[in-house]
Design a protein around this motif. Structure first.
Motif, mmCIF file in Angstrom:
data_model
loop_
_atom_site.group_PDB
_atom_site.id
_atom_site.type_symbol
_atom_site.label_atom_id
_atom_site.label_comp_id
_atom_site.label_asym_id
_atom_site.label_seq_id
_atom_site.Cartn_x
_atom_site.Cartn_y
_atom_site.Cartn_z
ATOM 1 N N GLN A 181 0.815 -1.208 0.000
ATOM 2 C CA GLN A 181 0.000 0.000 0.000
ATOM 3 C C GLN A 181 0.854 1.267 0.000
ATOM 4 O O GLN A 181 0.389 2.348 0.365
ATOM 5 N N ILE A 184 -0.518 4.320 -1.790
ATOM 6 C CA ILE A 184 -1.631 4.964 -1.090
ATOM 7 C C ILE A 184 -1.089 5.823 0.040
ATOM 8 O O ILE A 184 -1.441 6.998 0.183
ATOM 9 N N VAL A 255 -10.535 1.624 -3.548
ATOM 10 C CA VAL A 255 -9.592 2.724 -3.304
ATOM 11 C C VAL A 255 -9.892 3.843 -4.306
ATOM 12 O O VAL A 255 -9.850 3.625 -5.524
ATOM 13 N N ARG A 288 -10.842 -2.183 7.184
ATOM 14 C CA ARG A 288 -9.897 -1.506 6.293
ATOM 15 C C ARG A 288 -8.781 -0.845 7.097
ATOM 16 O O ARG A 288 -7.597 -0.930 6.741
ATOM 17 N N GLU A 292 -4.837 -1.845 6.970
ATOM 18 C CA GLU A 292 -3.826 -0.826 6.660
ATOM 19 C C GLU A 292 -2.694 -0.852 7.681
ATOM 20 O O GLU A 292 -1.511 -0.774 7.329
#
Length: 312
Positions: A181, A184, A255, A288, A292
């Motif tokens: 990730q 992101i 996303v 979520r 993360e």
């Protein structure tokens, strides 16, 4: 399945990646490269199932040839086609232009089409050396009528930032997954969204790593860096009442800023399964956030050392 309209064409939330059609690919693929009949059945399953976007490249072995043979038998609406210019190391401006044009014209000939929808530089190194010349030559592909969009396939946020220095690049392909990730967290995906760049995401399953049995892993790098994370992934999937594949898809699908997830397949049954994954409900917001946090420290470079090894 969501669809995004780009330059008069519809891009489905899932794009079929075709590297498997042209070569033996994927750490979890035991069947090898499918034959022509199997490839045709996979492509038919994808296009009949609602996929409107196919991803290919000159570097994918026989993939463009397989697609070209399929299109000769196909009477439906043409999908959104993305192909790529192979990496090059050239100094002369004319040589760069000649390479790019020749590469694309060869792809068009193999595919049996006069134009595609998107053409990417296949390697980010070509965003740096002779960058302005390359950008101008890539833009020339639009002027020649060979494509609507140009851009680059990249790996890092720094490479995305380099691509965004040139406004002519309006498409990209990046690697992302529940385990990876970084784009992101760095704000890269948000930057692409702000610039309205068409963003394809590959490696959603980390080349099939998610589907390996962690208890049967023997590679030291996978035992150290992948096994504990896959065990955690299984726990999250169970909590959400999803399979690992469903969780991996649902998480990345939602996303903001992602146009389409590029998924390959080894059989027509896998194509159908992948399509079904896009109909699962969203991952709960609480989950979520936990995902993360749990996967913020996955050592992707060490895992990629294993995934990038040639298959024996």
């Amino acid at each position: 399945m969501k669809y995004t309209e780009v330059a008069g064409a519809k891009i489905s939330g899932m794009s079929l990646g075709t590297v498997q059609l042209g070569m033996d690919y994927g750490i979890a693929n035991d069947g090898g490269q499918p034959d022509l009949e199997q490839s045709f059945s996979m492509l038919s399953a994808a296009l009949c199932g609602g996929i409107t976007s196919l991803d290919t490249a000159r570097a994918y072995g026989e993939a463009e040839d397989v697609l070209g043979a399929f299109f000769k038998t196909y009477s439906g609406p043409m999908p959104f086609l993305t192909t790529k210019v192979p990496q090059f190391d050239l100094d002369n401006d004319r040589d760069i232009e000649a390479h790019i044009v020749e590469s694309v014209e060869t792809s068009l000939e193999k595919l049996g089409v006069k134009r595609v929808n998107c053409i990417l530089l296949h390697h980010p190194s070509n965003l740096y050396k002779k960058a302005q010349v390359t950008a101008r030559c890539m833009e020339g592909l639009i002027q020649r009528g060979y494509t609507d969009l140009i851009g680059a396939s990249v790996y890092t946020g720094e490479e995305v930032a380099e691509m965004l220095r040139y406004p002519v690049y309006t498409a990209t392909q990046v690697p992302m997954s529940i385990f990876d990730q970084r784009l992101i967290a760095s704000g890269t995906i948000a930057a692409l969204r702000e610039r309205k760049v068409v963003t394809f995401v590959r490696s959603v399953f980390l080349q099939g790593l998610f589907f390996l049995d962690p208890e049967k892993m023997t590679d030291p790098l996978l035992l150290e860096y992948a096994k504990p994370k896959i065990l955690q992934l299984r726990e999250f999937a169970e909590e959400e009442n999803m399979s690992i594949a469903q969780l991996a898809i649902a998480y990345m699908r939602d996303v903001p800023g992602i146009t389409s997830l590029v998924l390959g397949a080894d059989t027509k049954e896998q194509v159908a399964e992948n399509l079904q994954y896009f109909d699962v409900p969203p991952v709960r917001e609480e989950t979520r956030h936990r995902i993360e946090a749990a996967f913020a420290d996955v050592n992707i470079p060490e895992i990629m050392k294993v995934l990038s090894r040639p298959k024996s």
